[in-house]
Design a protein around this motif. Structure first.
Motif, PDB file in Angstrom:
ATOM      1  N   GLY A 253       0.810  -1.208   0.000  1.00 60.09           N
ATOM      2  CA  GLY A 253       0.000   0.000   0.000  1.00 60.09           C
ATOM      3  C   GLY A 253       0.848   1.265   0.000  1.00 60.09           C
ATOM      4  O   GLY A 253       2.074   1.232  -0.141  1.00 60.09           O
TER       5      GLY A 253
ATOM      6  N   THR B  91      -0.053  -4.991   2.515  1.00 63.33           N
ATOM      7  CA  THR B  91      -0.979  -4.521   1.481  1.00 63.33           C
ATOM      8  C   THR B  91      -1.802  -3.307   1.902  1.00 63.33           C
ATOM      9  O   THR B  91      -2.552  -2.765   1.096  1.00 63.33           O
ATOM     10  CB  THR B  91      -1.942  -5.650   1.081  1.00 63.33           C
ATOM     11  OG1 THR B  91      -2.614  -6.129   2.245  1.00 63.33           O
ATOM     12  CG2 THR B  91      -1.181  -6.802   0.422  1.00 63.33           C
ATOM     13  N   LYS B  92      -1.659  -2.871   3.139  1.00 65.17           N
ATOM     14  CA  LYS B  92      -2.449  -1.742   3.622  1.00 65.17           C
ATOM     15  C   LYS B  92      -1.664  -0.439   3.545  1.00 65.17           C
ATOM     16  O   LYS B  92      -0.443  -0.419   3.656  1.00 65.17           O
ATOM     17  CB  LYS B  92      -2.889  -1.992   5.063  1.00 65.17           C
ATOM     18  CG  LYS B  92      -3.863  -3.152   5.203  1.00 65.17           C
ATOM     19  CD  LYS B  92      -4.325  -3.303   6.653  1.00 65.17           C
ATOM     20  CE  LYS B  92      -5.327  -4.441   6.801  1.00 65.17           C
ATOM     21  NZ  LYS B  92      -5.766  -4.604   8.204  1.00 65.17           N
ATOM     22  N   ASN B  93      -2.388   0.673   3.373  1.00 68.59           N
ATOM     23  CA  ASN B  93      -1.782   1.995   3.495  1.00 68.59           C
ATOM     24  C   ASN B  93      -1.485   2.264   4.971  1.00 68.59           C
ATOM     25  O   ASN B  93      -2.118   1.692   5.858  1.00 68.59           O
ATOM     26  CB  ASN B  93      -2.727   3.077   2.990  1.00 68.59           C
ATOM     27  CG  ASN B  93      -3.111   2.883   1.538  1.00 68.59           C
ATOM     28  OD1 ASN B  93      -2.416   2.210   0.776  1.00 68.59           O
ATOM     29  ND2 ASN B  93      -4.224   3.466   1.135  1.00 68.59           N
ATOM     30  N   TYR B  94      -0.537   3.160   5.239  1.00 66.54           N
ATOM     31  CA  TYR B  94      -0.324   3.580   6.623  1.00 66.54           C
ATOM     32  C   TYR B  94       0.074   5.051   6.669  1.00 66.54           C
ATOM     33  O   TYR B  94       0.584   5.601   5.686  1.00 66.54           O
ATOM     34  CB  TYR B  94       0.726   2.709   7.324  1.00 66.54           C
ATOM     35  CG  TYR B  94       2.169   2.993   6.957  1.00 66.54           C
ATOM     36  CD1 TYR B  94       2.947   3.868   7.723  1.00 66.54           C
ATOM     37  CD2 TYR B  94       2.776   2.379   5.870  1.00 66.54           C
ATOM     38  CE1 TYR B  94       4.268   4.129   7.404  1.00 66.54           C
ATOM     39  CE2 TYR B  94       4.088   2.622   5.549  1.00 66.54           C
ATOM     40  CZ  TYR B  94       4.838   3.500   6.311  1.00 66.54           C
ATOM     41  OH  TYR B  94       6.157   3.760   5.985  1.00 66.54           O
TER      42      TYR B  94
ATOM     43  N   ASN C 162       3.287  -2.687   9.690  1.00 70.27           N
ATOM     44  CA  ASN C 162       1.949  -2.640   9.094  1.00 70.27           C
ATOM     45  C   ASN C 162       1.795  -3.773   8.081  1.00 70.27           C
ATOM     46  O   ASN C 162       2.739  -4.137   7.388  1.00 70.27           O
ATOM     47  CB  ASN C 162       1.742  -1.304   8.380  1.00 70.27           C
ATOM     48  CG  ASN C 162       1.564  -0.165   9.341  1.00 70.27           C
ATOM     49  OD1 ASN C 162       0.472   0.065   9.845  1.00 70.27           O
ATOM     50  ND2 ASN C 162       2.645   0.554   9.634  1.00 70.27           N
TER      51      ASN C 162
END
Length: 569
Positions: free
Chosen positions: A364, A433-436, A430
Protein backbone atom coordinates in the motif's frame (compact mmCIF):
# COMPACT_ATOMS: atom_id res chain seq x y z
CA UNK A 1 22.89 -27.30 7.52
CA UNK A 2 22.21 -25.97 11.00
CA UNK A 3 20.96 -27.86 14.03
CA UNK A 4 17.17 -27.49 14.19
CA UNK A 5 15.71 -27.35 17.69
CA UNK A 6 12.29 -28.97 18.01
CA UNK A 7 9.84 -26.40 19.35
CA UNK A 8 7.30 -27.12 22.07
CA UNK A 9 4.46 -26.68 19.58
CA UNK A 10 5.92 -29.37 17.33
CA UNK A 11 6.51 -31.69 20.30
CA UNK A 12 2.91 -31.36 21.49
CA UNK A 13 1.45 -31.64 17.99
CA UNK A 14 3.44 -34.83 17.33
CA UNK A 15 2.35 -36.37 20.64
CA UNK A 16 -1.30 -35.44 20.05
CA UNK A 17 -1.16 -36.88 16.54
CA UNK A 18 0.30 -40.11 17.92
CA UNK A 19 -2.46 -40.24 20.57
CA UNK A 20 -5.10 -39.70 17.90
CA UNK A 21 -3.64 -42.55 15.84
CA UNK A 22 -3.91 -44.87 18.86
CA UNK A 23 -7.44 -43.83 19.88
CA UNK A 24 -9.21 -43.26 16.53
CA UNK A 25 -10.03 -45.71 13.75
CA UNK A 26 -7.19 -45.91 11.17
CA UNK A 27 -9.17 -44.00 8.55
CA UNK A 28 -9.51 -41.03 10.94
CA UNK A 29 -5.84 -40.80 11.89
CA UNK A 30 -3.72 -37.99 10.53
CA UNK A 31 -6.24 -35.23 11.32
CA UNK A 32 -5.12 -31.77 12.43
CA UNK A 33 -4.77 -31.71 16.24
CA UNK A 34 -6.11 -28.10 16.21
CA UNK A 35 -3.56 -26.87 18.75
CA UNK A 36 -3.46 -23.31 20.06
CA UNK A 37 -1.95 -21.45 23.04
CA UNK A 38 -4.12 -21.39 26.15
CA UNK A 39 -4.43 -19.46 29.39
CA UNK A 40 -5.43 -22.64 31.22
CA UNK A 41 -2.31 -24.55 30.15
CA UNK A 42 0.53 -24.13 27.69
CA UNK A 43 -1.57 -25.47 24.81
CA UNK A 44 -5.14 -26.51 24.14
CA UNK A 45 -6.51 -28.87 21.49
CA UNK A 46 -10.06 -28.77 20.18
CA UNK A 47 -9.66 -31.84 17.96
CA UNK A 48 -12.12 -33.89 20.04
CA UNK A 49 -15.01 -31.68 18.95
CA UNK A 50 -14.25 -32.28 15.26
CA UNK A 51 -13.64 -36.02 15.65
CA UNK A 52 -16.09 -37.16 18.34
CA UNK A 53 -18.95 -37.93 15.95
CA UNK A 54 -16.64 -39.91 13.67
CA UNK A 55 -15.35 -41.84 16.68
CA UNK A 56 -18.89 -42.49 17.94
CA UNK A 57 -18.34 -40.95 21.39
CA UNK A 58 -19.00 -37.63 23.14
CA UNK A 59 -16.30 -34.94 22.78
CA UNK A 60 -15.52 -35.04 26.51
CA UNK A 61 -14.98 -38.81 26.44
CA UNK A 62 -12.72 -38.57 23.40
CA UNK A 63 -10.75 -35.75 25.05
CA UNK A 64 -10.21 -37.94 28.14
CA UNK A 65 -9.00 -40.82 25.97
CA UNK A 66 -6.59 -38.57 24.10
CA UNK A 67 -5.27 -37.02 27.34
CA UNK A 68 -4.64 -40.50 28.73
CA UNK A 69 -2.47 -41.40 25.72
CA UNK A 70 -0.18 -38.36 25.92
CA UNK A 71 3.26 -38.84 27.44
CA UNK A 72 6.75 -37.62 26.45
CA UNK A 73 7.11 -35.54 29.60
CA UNK A 74 3.85 -33.70 28.93
CA UNK A 75 0.93 -33.31 31.33
CA UNK A 76 -2.48 -33.57 29.67
CA UNK A 77 -6.05 -33.38 30.97
CA UNK A 78 -9.53 -33.10 29.51
CA UNK A 79 -11.15 -29.74 30.11
CA UNK A 80 -14.69 -28.42 29.73
CA UNK A 81 -16.94 -30.05 27.16
CA UNK A 82 -14.10 -31.59 25.15
CA UNK A 83 -10.82 -29.69 25.17
CA UNK A 84 -7.45 -31.29 25.84
CA UNK A 85 -5.10 -29.07 27.86
CA UNK A 86 -1.38 -29.84 27.59
CA UNK A 87 1.43 -28.51 29.78
CA UNK A 88 5.14 -28.92 29.13
CA UNK A 89 7.34 -30.06 32.02
CA UNK A 90 9.51 -27.46 33.74
CA UNK A 91 12.59 -29.57 33.10
CA UNK A 92 11.91 -29.60 29.36
CA UNK A 93 11.47 -25.80 29.30
CA UNK A 94 14.81 -25.08 30.97
CA UNK A 95 16.56 -27.63 28.77
CA UNK A 96 15.03 -25.90 25.76
CA UNK A 97 16.53 -22.57 26.82
CA UNK A 98 19.97 -24.18 27.16
CA UNK A 99 19.62 -26.00 23.84
CA UNK A 100 18.62 -22.88 21.89
CA UNK A 101 21.46 -20.87 23.41
CA UNK A 102 23.97 -23.54 22.46
CA UNK A 103 22.60 -24.19 18.97
CA UNK A 104 23.89 -22.32 15.91
CA UNK A 105 21.41 -19.64 14.79
CA UNK A 106 19.36 -20.18 17.97
CA UNK A 107 18.16 -23.48 16.52
CA UNK A 108 16.43 -21.93 13.49
CA UNK A 109 16.34 -24.30 10.54
CA UNK A 110 17.06 -23.74 6.84
CA UNK A 111 13.96 -25.09 5.11
CA UNK A 112 14.65 -23.04 1.94
CA UNK A 113 18.13 -24.48 1.36
CA UNK A 114 18.64 -25.30 -2.31
CA UNK A 115 16.25 -22.60 -3.56
CA UNK A 116 17.53 -19.71 -5.66
CA UNK A 117 15.26 -16.68 -5.19
CA UNK A 118 15.46 -13.39 -7.07
CA UNK A 119 14.08 -10.41 -5.12
CA UNK A 120 13.43 -7.33 -7.28
CA UNK A 121 13.11 -4.22 -5.12
CA UNK A 122 13.77 -0.47 -4.81
CA UNK A 123 14.08 0.28 -8.56
CA UNK A 124 14.59 4.08 -8.61
CA UNK A 125 14.95 6.14 -11.79
CA UNK A 126 18.28 7.63 -12.78
CA UNK A 127 18.64 11.43 -12.40
CA UNK A 128 15.92 11.53 -9.73
CA UNK A 129 16.38 11.45 -5.98
CA UNK A 130 15.18 8.61 -3.78
CA UNK A 131 11.92 9.72 -2.21
CA UNK A 132 9.15 8.37 0.00
CA UNK A 133 7.65 6.55 -2.97
CA UNK A 134 10.67 4.23 -2.91
CA UNK A 135 10.46 3.55 0.83
CA UNK A 136 8.13 0.57 0.96
CA UNK A 137 9.63 -1.36 -1.95
CA UNK A 138 13.12 -0.84 -0.56
CA UNK A 139 12.39 -1.66 3.08
CA UNK A 140 10.02 -4.59 2.46
CA UNK A 141 12.25 -6.06 -0.25
CA UNK A 142 15.33 -5.85 1.95
CA UNK A 143 13.56 -7.54 4.89
CA UNK A 144 12.30 -10.36 2.66
CA UNK A 145 15.77 -10.85 1.21
CA UNK A 146 17.17 -11.17 4.73
CA UNK A 147 14.46 -13.54 6.02
CA UNK A 148 14.55 -15.82 2.98
CA UNK A 149 18.34 -15.89 3.08
CA UNK A 150 18.34 -16.72 6.77
CA UNK A 151 16.06 -19.68 6.08
CA UNK A 152 18.59 -21.07 3.63
CA UNK A 153 17.61 -19.63 0.24
CA UNK A 154 20.26 -18.28 -2.11
CA UNK A 155 18.92 -14.76 -2.59
CA UNK A 156 19.84 -12.69 -5.63
CA UNK A 157 18.97 -9.03 -5.01
CA UNK A 158 18.03 -7.12 -8.16
CA UNK A 159 17.69 -3.33 -8.28
CA UNK A 160 15.93 -2.70 -11.59
CA UNK A 161 17.10 0.85 -12.27
CA UNK A 162 15.16 3.02 -14.70
CA UNK A 163 18.05 4.25 -16.87
CA UNK A 164 16.80 4.10 -20.46
CA UNK A 165 14.14 5.67 -22.64
CA UNK A 166 12.75 8.94 -23.90
CA UNK A 167 13.27 10.78 -20.63
CA UNK A 168 17.04 10.51 -20.94
CA UNK A 169 17.09 11.90 -24.46
CA UNK A 170 14.98 14.75 -23.11
CA UNK A 171 17.30 15.43 -20.17
CA UNK A 172 20.53 15.13 -22.16
CA UNK A 173 19.17 17.46 -24.81
CA UNK A 174 18.17 19.98 -22.13
CA UNK A 175 21.66 19.86 -20.58
CA UNK A 176 23.22 20.32 -24.02
CA UNK A 177 21.09 23.42 -24.65
CA UNK A 178 21.85 24.90 -21.20
CA UNK A 179 25.64 24.61 -20.94
CA UNK A 180 25.81 27.08 -18.07
CA UNK A 181 23.74 24.90 -15.74
CA UNK A 182 25.63 22.97 -13.08
CA UNK A 183 24.20 19.44 -12.95
CA UNK A 184 26.77 17.06 -11.50
CA UNK A 185 24.82 16.46 -8.30
CA UNK A 186 21.67 14.39 -7.82
CA UNK A 187 19.70 17.26 -6.25
CA UNK A 188 20.52 19.54 -9.20
CA UNK A 189 19.70 16.78 -11.67
CA UNK A 190 16.31 16.30 -10.04
CA UNK A 191 15.50 19.99 -10.59
CA UNK A 192 16.77 19.99 -14.17
CA UNK A 193 14.83 16.82 -14.94
CA UNK A 194 11.61 18.60 -14.00
CA UNK A 195 12.61 21.62 -16.08
CA UNK A 196 13.28 19.35 -19.05
CA UNK A 197 9.86 17.74 -18.62
CA UNK A 198 8.18 21.16 -18.69
CA UNK A 199 10.10 22.16 -21.81
CA UNK A 200 9.24 18.87 -23.50
CA UNK A 201 5.53 19.41 -22.82
CA UNK A 202 5.48 23.10 -23.78
CA UNK A 203 7.84 23.28 -26.78
CA UNK A 204 7.16 20.92 -29.73
CA UNK A 205 10.50 21.82 -31.31
CA UNK A 206 12.38 20.85 -28.15
CA UNK A 207 10.34 17.66 -27.94
CA UNK A 208 11.40 16.77 -31.49
CA UNK A 209 15.06 17.50 -30.73
CA UNK A 210 14.76 15.31 -27.64
CA UNK A 211 13.37 12.44 -29.70
CA UNK A 212 16.31 12.72 -32.08
CA UNK A 213 18.60 12.63 -29.06
CA UNK A 214 16.92 9.38 -27.97
CA UNK A 215 17.72 7.93 -31.38
CA UNK A 216 21.33 9.05 -30.98
CA UNK A 217 21.50 7.45 -27.54
CA UNK A 218 20.08 4.17 -28.82
CA UNK A 219 22.39 4.26 -31.84
CA UNK A 220 25.44 4.55 -29.59
CA UNK A 221 26.46 8.16 -30.27
CA UNK A 222 29.55 8.51 -28.11
CA UNK A 223 28.95 12.09 -26.97
CA UNK A 224 25.41 11.28 -25.88
CA UNK A 225 26.50 8.05 -24.23
CA UNK A 226 29.23 9.87 -22.29
CA UNK A 227 26.70 12.21 -20.69
CA UNK A 228 24.31 9.30 -20.04
CA UNK A 229 27.07 7.31 -18.30
CA UNK A 230 27.83 10.28 -16.07
CA UNK A 231 24.15 10.65 -15.19
CA UNK A 232 24.04 6.99 -14.22
CA UNK A 233 27.23 7.19 -12.14
CA UNK A 234 26.10 10.30 -10.23
CA UNK A 235 22.71 8.73 -9.52
CA UNK A 236 24.05 5.37 -8.40
CA UNK A 237 26.48 7.04 -5.99
CA UNK A 238 23.63 9.10 -4.52
CA UNK A 239 21.42 6.02 -4.18
CA UNK A 240 24.19 4.11 -2.43
CA UNK A 241 24.70 6.88 0.13
CA UNK A 242 21.06 6.57 1.14
CA UNK A 243 21.13 2.76 1.04
CA UNK A 244 24.20 2.73 3.29
CA UNK A 245 22.63 5.19 5.70
CA UNK A 246 19.56 2.96 5.91
CA UNK A 247 21.66 -0.16 6.48
CA UNK A 248 20.35 -1.90 3.38
CA UNK A 249 21.89 -4.94 1.71
CA UNK A 250 21.75 -3.33 -1.74
CA UNK A 251 25.07 -2.50 -3.41
CA UNK A 252 26.18 -1.54 -6.90
CA UNK A 253 26.65 -5.23 -7.67
CA UNK A 254 22.86 -5.68 -7.37
CA UNK A 255 22.09 -3.12 -10.08
CA UNK A 256 19.90 -4.58 -12.83
CA UNK A 257 19.34 -1.60 -15.15
CA UNK A 258 16.82 -1.45 -17.96
CA UNK A 259 19.63 -0.56 -20.38
CA UNK A 260 21.20 -3.99 -19.87
CA UNK A 261 18.30 -5.52 -21.82
CA UNK A 262 18.09 -2.99 -24.64
CA UNK A 263 19.88 -5.19 -27.17
CA UNK A 264 17.62 -8.17 -26.34
CA UNK A 265 14.24 -6.59 -27.06
CA UNK A 266 14.12 -7.36 -30.79
CA UNK A 267 14.82 -11.04 -30.13
CA UNK A 268 12.31 -11.24 -27.27
CA UNK A 269 9.50 -9.79 -29.37
CA UNK A 270 10.49 -11.94 -32.37
CA UNK A 271 10.15 -15.02 -30.16
CA UNK A 272 6.59 -14.07 -29.28
CA UNK A 273 5.78 -13.40 -32.93
CA UNK A 274 7.22 -16.76 -33.99
CA UNK A 275 5.11 -18.51 -31.35
CA UNK A 276 1.97 -16.76 -32.60
CA UNK A 277 1.45 -15.07 -29.23
CA UNK A 278 2.06 -11.48 -30.35
CA UNK A 279 -0.53 -9.96 -32.68
CA UNK A 280 -0.97 -6.51 -34.19
CA UNK A 281 -3.66 -4.32 -32.65
CA UNK A 282 -4.19 -0.69 -33.71
CA UNK A 283 -0.67 -0.57 -35.10
CA UNK A 284 1.02 -1.94 -31.96
CA UNK A 285 2.23 -5.47 -31.33
CA UNK A 286 0.39 -6.95 -28.35
CA UNK A 287 0.14 -10.09 -26.26
CA UNK A 288 -3.34 -10.75 -24.89
CA UNK A 289 -4.07 -12.76 -21.74
CA UNK A 290 -7.21 -14.87 -21.59
CA UNK A 291 -10.04 -13.06 -19.84
CA UNK A 292 -8.16 -9.72 -19.66
CA UNK A 293 -9.24 -6.90 -21.97
CA UNK A 294 -6.08 -4.81 -21.66
CA UNK A 295 -3.16 -6.08 -23.76
CA UNK A 296 0.55 -6.21 -22.98
CA UNK A 297 2.03 -3.86 -25.60
CA UNK A 298 5.38 -5.40 -26.47
CA UNK A 299 6.14 -3.01 -29.34
CA UNK A 300 4.65 0.45 -29.80
CA UNK A 301 3.10 1.82 -32.99
CA UNK A 302 6.29 3.75 -33.74
CA UNK A 303 8.38 0.59 -33.45
CA UNK A 304 9.80 1.50 -30.03
CA UNK A 305 9.77 -0.54 -26.86
CA UNK A 306 8.52 0.25 -23.38
CA UNK A 307 8.41 -1.37 -19.95
CA UNK A 308 6.55 -4.53 -21.07
CA UNK A 309 9.26 -5.62 -23.49
CA UNK A 310 12.00 -4.81 -20.99
CA UNK A 311 10.21 -6.72 -18.23
CA UNK A 312 9.81 -9.73 -20.51
CA UNK A 313 13.52 -9.66 -21.32
CA UNK A 314 14.26 -9.32 -17.61
CA UNK A 315 12.14 -12.28 -16.53
CA UNK A 316 13.67 -14.41 -19.28
CA UNK A 317 17.15 -13.48 -18.04
CA UNK A 318 16.25 -14.32 -14.45
CA UNK A 319 14.81 -17.69 -15.36
CA UNK A 320 17.23 -18.80 -18.04
CA UNK A 321 20.52 -17.14 -17.06
CA UNK A 322 20.22 -16.65 -13.32
CA UNK A 323 18.38 -19.99 -13.00
CA UNK A 324 15.92 -18.60 -10.46
CA UNK A 325 13.53 -21.05 -8.85
CA UNK A 326 11.39 -18.14 -7.73
CA UNK A 327 11.16 -14.41 -8.51
CA UNK A 328 9.61 -11.83 -6.19
CA UNK A 329 8.69 -8.40 -7.56
CA UNK A 330 8.29 -6.01 -4.61
CA UNK A 331 6.38 -3.30 -6.46
CA UNK A 332 3.36 -1.25 -5.41
CA UNK A 333 -0.14 -2.61 -5.80
CA UNK A 334 -1.01 -0.30 -8.69
CA UNK A 335 1.17 -2.44 -10.99
CA UNK A 336 -0.86 -5.61 -10.39
CA UNK A 337 -2.36 -5.80 -13.89
CA UNK A 338 1.01 -5.22 -15.55
CA UNK A 339 2.60 -8.13 -13.68
CA UNK A 340 -0.41 -10.36 -14.32
CA UNK A 341 0.12 -9.82 -18.06
CA UNK A 342 3.91 -10.24 -17.91
CA UNK A 343 3.70 -13.48 -15.92
CA UNK A 344 0.97 -14.85 -18.18
CA UNK A 345 3.04 -14.08 -21.29
CA UNK A 346 6.19 -15.63 -19.77
CA UNK A 347 4.21 -18.75 -18.89
CA UNK A 348 2.61 -19.16 -22.31
CA UNK A 349 5.92 -18.71 -24.15
CA UNK A 350 7.35 -21.52 -22.01
CA UNK A 351 9.91 -19.60 -19.93
CA UNK A 352 7.91 -19.75 -16.71
CA UNK A 353 7.04 -23.41 -16.27
CA UNK A 354 5.30 -22.83 -12.93
CA UNK A 355 3.17 -19.64 -12.97
CA UNK A 356 3.52 -19.45 -9.18
CA UNK A 357 7.30 -19.15 -9.46
CA UNK A 358 6.92 -15.43 -10.27
CA UNK A 359 5.10 -13.43 -7.62
CA UNK A 360 4.09 -9.80 -7.46
CA UNK A 361 4.54 -8.68 -3.83
CA UNK A 362 2.27 -5.60 -3.68
CA UNK A 363 2.11 -2.99 -0.96
CA UNK A 364 0.00 0.00 0.00
CA UNK A 365 0.82 3.70 0.11
CA UNK A 366 2.58 5.88 2.68
CA UNK A 367 0.12 8.60 3.68
CA UNK A 368 0.52 11.97 5.34
CA UNK A 369 -1.16 12.94 8.63
CA UNK A 370 -4.37 13.85 6.80
CA UNK A 371 -4.64 10.46 5.16
CA UNK A 372 -3.58 11.80 1.76
CA UNK A 373 -0.40 10.83 -0.17
CA UNK A 374 2.69 11.96 1.73
CA UNK A 375 4.00 15.14 0.04
CA UNK A 376 5.93 18.29 0.88
CA UNK A 377 4.04 21.57 1.22
CA UNK A 378 4.90 22.36 -2.40
CA UNK A 379 3.37 19.07 -3.51
CA UNK A 380 6.63 17.28 -4.26
CA UNK A 381 7.51 13.81 -3.01
CA UNK A 382 9.42 13.84 0.29
CA UNK A 383 13.09 12.95 -0.19
CA UNK A 384 14.22 9.88 1.76
CA UNK A 385 17.28 11.77 3.01
CA UNK A 386 15.03 14.53 4.43
CA UNK A 387 12.76 11.94 5.99
CA UNK A 388 15.73 10.33 7.77
CA UNK A 389 16.97 13.74 8.92
CA UNK A 390 13.56 14.45 10.45
CA UNK A 391 13.55 11.04 12.14
CA UNK A 392 16.95 11.77 13.70
CA UNK A 393 15.68 15.10 15.06
CA UNK A 394 12.66 13.36 16.55
CA UNK A 395 14.82 10.64 18.13
CA UNK A 396 17.17 13.24 19.67
CA UNK A 397 14.18 15.02 21.20
CA UNK A 398 13.06 11.76 22.82
CA UNK A 399 16.48 10.54 23.94
CA UNK A 400 17.41 13.82 25.63
CA UNK A 401 15.04 12.77 28.40
CA UNK A 402 17.08 9.62 29.07
CA UNK A 403 20.38 9.66 30.99
CA UNK A 404 23.27 7.88 29.30
CA UNK A 405 27.04 7.42 29.48
CA UNK A 406 27.75 7.52 25.73
CA UNK A 407 30.35 9.77 24.18
CA UNK A 408 29.41 12.03 21.26
CA UNK A 409 30.33 9.47 18.62
CA UNK A 410 28.46 6.64 20.33
CA UNK A 411 25.45 8.87 20.91
CA UNK A 412 25.34 9.89 17.23
CA UNK A 413 25.53 6.22 16.24
CA UNK A 414 22.65 5.32 18.54
CA UNK A 415 20.55 8.23 17.25
CA UNK A 416 21.16 7.13 13.65
CA UNK A 417 20.31 3.50 14.42
CA UNK A 418 17.15 4.48 16.29
CA UNK A 419 16.02 6.87 13.52
CA UNK A 420 16.52 4.34 10.73
CA UNK A 421 14.96 1.63 12.86
CA UNK A 422 11.94 3.82 13.61
CA UNK A 423 11.28 4.50 9.92
CA UNK A 424 11.79 0.90 8.84
CA UNK A 425 9.78 -0.66 11.65
CA UNK A 426 6.83 1.70 11.19
CA UNK A 427 6.65 0.53 7.59
CA UNK A 428 7.26 -3.17 8.22
CA UNK A 429 4.97 -3.46 11.26
CA UNK A 430 1.95 -2.64 9.09
CA UNK A 431 0.34 -5.33 6.98
CA UNK A 432 2.10 -5.07 3.64
CA UNK A 433 -0.98 -4.52 1.48
CA UNK A 434 -2.45 -1.74 3.62
CA UNK A 435 -1.78 1.99 3.50
CA UNK A 436 -0.32 3.58 6.62
CA UNK A 437 0.10 7.10 7.99
CA UNK A 438 3.65 8.36 8.46
CA UNK A 439 3.63 9.70 12.04
CA UNK A 440 7.11 10.52 13.37
CA UNK A 441 6.01 11.14 16.96
CA UNK A 442 4.49 7.70 17.19
CA UNK A 443 7.42 6.06 15.37
CA UNK A 444 10.04 7.23 17.86
CA UNK A 445 8.02 6.56 21.00
CA UNK A 446 9.80 4.67 23.78
CA UNK A 447 6.58 2.80 24.54
CA UNK A 448 4.26 0.87 22.29
CA UNK A 449 4.93 -1.08 19.12
CA UNK A 450 8.01 0.75 17.83
CA UNK A 451 11.58 -0.10 16.92
CA UNK A 452 12.89 2.24 19.64
CA UNK A 453 10.94 0.28 22.26
CA UNK A 454 12.45 -2.98 21.01
CA UNK A 455 15.93 -1.50 20.80
CA UNK A 456 15.61 -0.24 24.37
CA UNK A 457 14.46 -3.66 25.54
CA UNK A 458 17.53 -5.20 23.94
CA UNK A 459 19.90 -2.59 25.40
CA UNK A 460 18.31 -3.04 28.84
CA UNK A 461 18.97 -6.77 28.63
CA UNK A 462 22.60 -6.24 27.65
CA UNK A 463 23.09 -3.87 30.57
CA UNK A 464 21.54 -6.40 32.95
CA UNK A 465 23.76 -9.19 31.63
CA UNK A 466 26.85 -7.00 31.95
CA UNK A 467 26.02 -6.34 35.61
CA UNK A 468 25.71 -10.08 36.20
CA UNK A 469 29.34 -10.59 35.26
CA UNK A 470 30.94 -13.26 33.09
CA UNK A 471 30.27 -16.24 35.38
CA UNK A 472 26.51 -16.68 35.05
CA UNK A 473 26.29 -20.45 35.45
CA UNK A 474 24.47 -23.05 33.37
CA UNK A 475 20.67 -23.48 33.39
CA UNK A 476 19.42 -25.86 36.09
CA UNK A 477 16.57 -28.01 34.68
CA UNK A 478 15.53 -29.12 38.16
CA UNK A 479 14.23 -25.66 39.08
CA UNK A 480 10.49 -24.86 38.99
CA UNK A 481 9.14 -22.27 36.55
CA UNK A 482 7.17 -19.12 37.26
CA UNK A 483 4.20 -18.45 34.90
CA UNK A 484 6.01 -15.38 33.50
CA UNK A 485 9.12 -17.48 32.87
CA UNK A 486 7.06 -20.14 31.17
CA UNK A 487 5.31 -17.59 28.94
CA UNK A 488 8.66 -16.07 27.92
CA UNK A 489 10.25 -19.46 27.14
CA UNK A 490 7.31 -20.48 24.95
CA UNK A 491 7.42 -17.13 23.17
CA UNK A 492 11.12 -17.59 22.46
CA UNK A 493 10.41 -21.10 21.29
CA UNK A 494 8.22 -19.79 18.45
CA UNK A 495 11.02 -17.83 16.70
CA UNK A 496 11.66 -20.47 14.03
CA UNK A 497 7.94 -20.88 13.31
CA UNK A 498 7.30 -17.15 12.91
CA UNK A 499 10.21 -16.79 10.48
CA UNK A 500 8.77 -19.60 8.36
CA UNK A 501 5.38 -17.92 8.50
CA UNK A 502 6.79 -14.55 7.45
CA UNK A 503 8.66 -16.19 4.57
CA UNK A 504 5.67 -18.26 3.48
CA UNK A 505 3.28 -15.30 3.41
CA UNK A 506 5.91 -12.71 2.37
CA UNK A 507 4.68 -10.56 5.27
CA UNK A 508 7.43 -9.10 7.49
CA UNK A 509 4.82 -7.62 9.84
CA UNK A 510 4.42 -11.09 11.35
CA UNK A 511 8.01 -10.94 12.60
CA UNK A 512 7.41 -7.41 13.92
CA UNK A 513 4.38 -8.59 15.89
CA UNK A 514 6.35 -11.50 17.30
CA UNK A 515 9.21 -9.27 18.49
CA UNK A 516 6.83 -6.80 20.12
CA UNK A 517 5.12 -9.68 21.94
CA UNK A 518 8.51 -11.00 22.99
CA UNK A 519 9.54 -7.63 24.42
CA UNK A 520 6.26 -7.42 26.36
CA UNK A 521 6.73 -10.98 27.65
CA UNK A 522 10.20 -10.02 28.85
CA UNK A 523 8.81 -6.93 30.61
CA UNK A 524 6.23 -9.11 32.41
CA UNK A 525 8.95 -11.59 33.35
CA UNK A 526 11.32 -8.93 34.62
CA UNK A 527 8.59 -7.35 36.73
CA UNK A 528 7.67 -10.69 38.32
CA UNK A 529 10.96 -12.56 38.60
CA UNK A 530 14.07 -11.04 40.25
CA UNK A 531 17.12 -11.90 38.15
CA UNK A 532 20.30 -10.67 39.83
CA UNK A 533 18.72 -11.15 43.27
CA UNK A 534 16.98 -14.45 42.52
CA UNK A 535 16.34 -16.48 45.70
CA UNK A 536 18.58 -19.43 44.68
CA UNK A 537 21.70 -19.83 42.51
CA UNK A 538 19.80 -22.23 40.23
CA UNK A 539 17.00 -19.78 39.60
CA UNK A 540 19.51 -16.97 39.03
CA UNK A 541 21.33 -19.05 36.42
CA UNK A 542 18.06 -19.97 34.71
CA UNK A 543 16.81 -16.41 34.60
CA UNK A 544 20.11 -15.08 33.29
CA UNK A 545 20.03 -17.75 30.57
CA UNK A 546 16.52 -16.63 29.74
CA UNK A 547 17.73 -13.04 29.51
CA UNK A 548 20.59 -14.07 27.21
CA UNK A 549 18.26 -15.97 24.90
CA UNK A 550 15.80 -13.07 24.83
CA UNK A 551 18.57 -10.61 23.96
CA UNK A 552 19.94 -12.87 21.23
CA UNK A 553 16.48 -13.44 19.75
CA UNK A 554 15.61 -9.73 19.77
CA UNK A 555 18.92 -8.90 18.09
CA UNK A 556 18.49 -11.64 15.49
CA UNK A 557 14.89 -10.67 14.76
CA UNK A 558 15.67 -6.97 14.44
CA UNK A 559 18.62 -7.83 12.22
CA UNK A 560 16.33 -9.76 9.87
CA UNK A 561 14.22 -6.61 9.57
CA UNK A 562 17.38 -4.65 8.75
CA UNK A 563 17.30 -2.84 12.10
CA UNK A 564 20.34 -2.43 14.35
CA UNK A 565 20.22 -3.55 17.99
CA UNK A 566 22.58 -1.25 19.94
CA UNK A 567 24.22 -2.68 23.05
CA UNK A 568 23.63 0.59 24.92
CA UNK A 569 21.10 3.40 24.58
Amino acid sequence: MSTVVVAATSLVEDELSAAMARVLPPEQAGRDPLLRPSEQADFQSGAAFALAKLAGVAPRELAERLAGEIGAGLTAAASGPGFVNVTVADEWLWQQVATRLAAPRLGVGEPLAGQRVVVDYSGPNIAKELHVGHLRSTVIGDALARILGHLGAEVLRQNHLGDWGTQFGMLIQYLDEHPGEEWRDIALLDVLYKAAQQAFAADPAFAERSRRRVVALQAGDEGTLAVWRELVAISEQAFQRVYDRMGLLLTGADADPESAFNDQLDAVVAEFEAAGLAVESEGALCVFAEGVAAPLIVRKRNGGYGYPATDLATIRHRLQTLKADRILYVVDARQALHFTLVFDAAHRIGWLADPGAATHVPFGLVLGPGGTPFKTRSGDSVRLADLLDAAEEAVRAVLTEKPHELDDGQYAEVVGAAAVGAVKYADLANARTKNYVFDLDRMVSLSGDTAVYLQYAHARLRTLLAKAGPDQGDPDPSQPSHPAERALVLRLDAFDAVLREAAGTLEPHRLCGYLYGLAKAFTDFYGSCPVLKAPTPGLRANRLALCRLTAETLAAGLGLLGIAAPERM
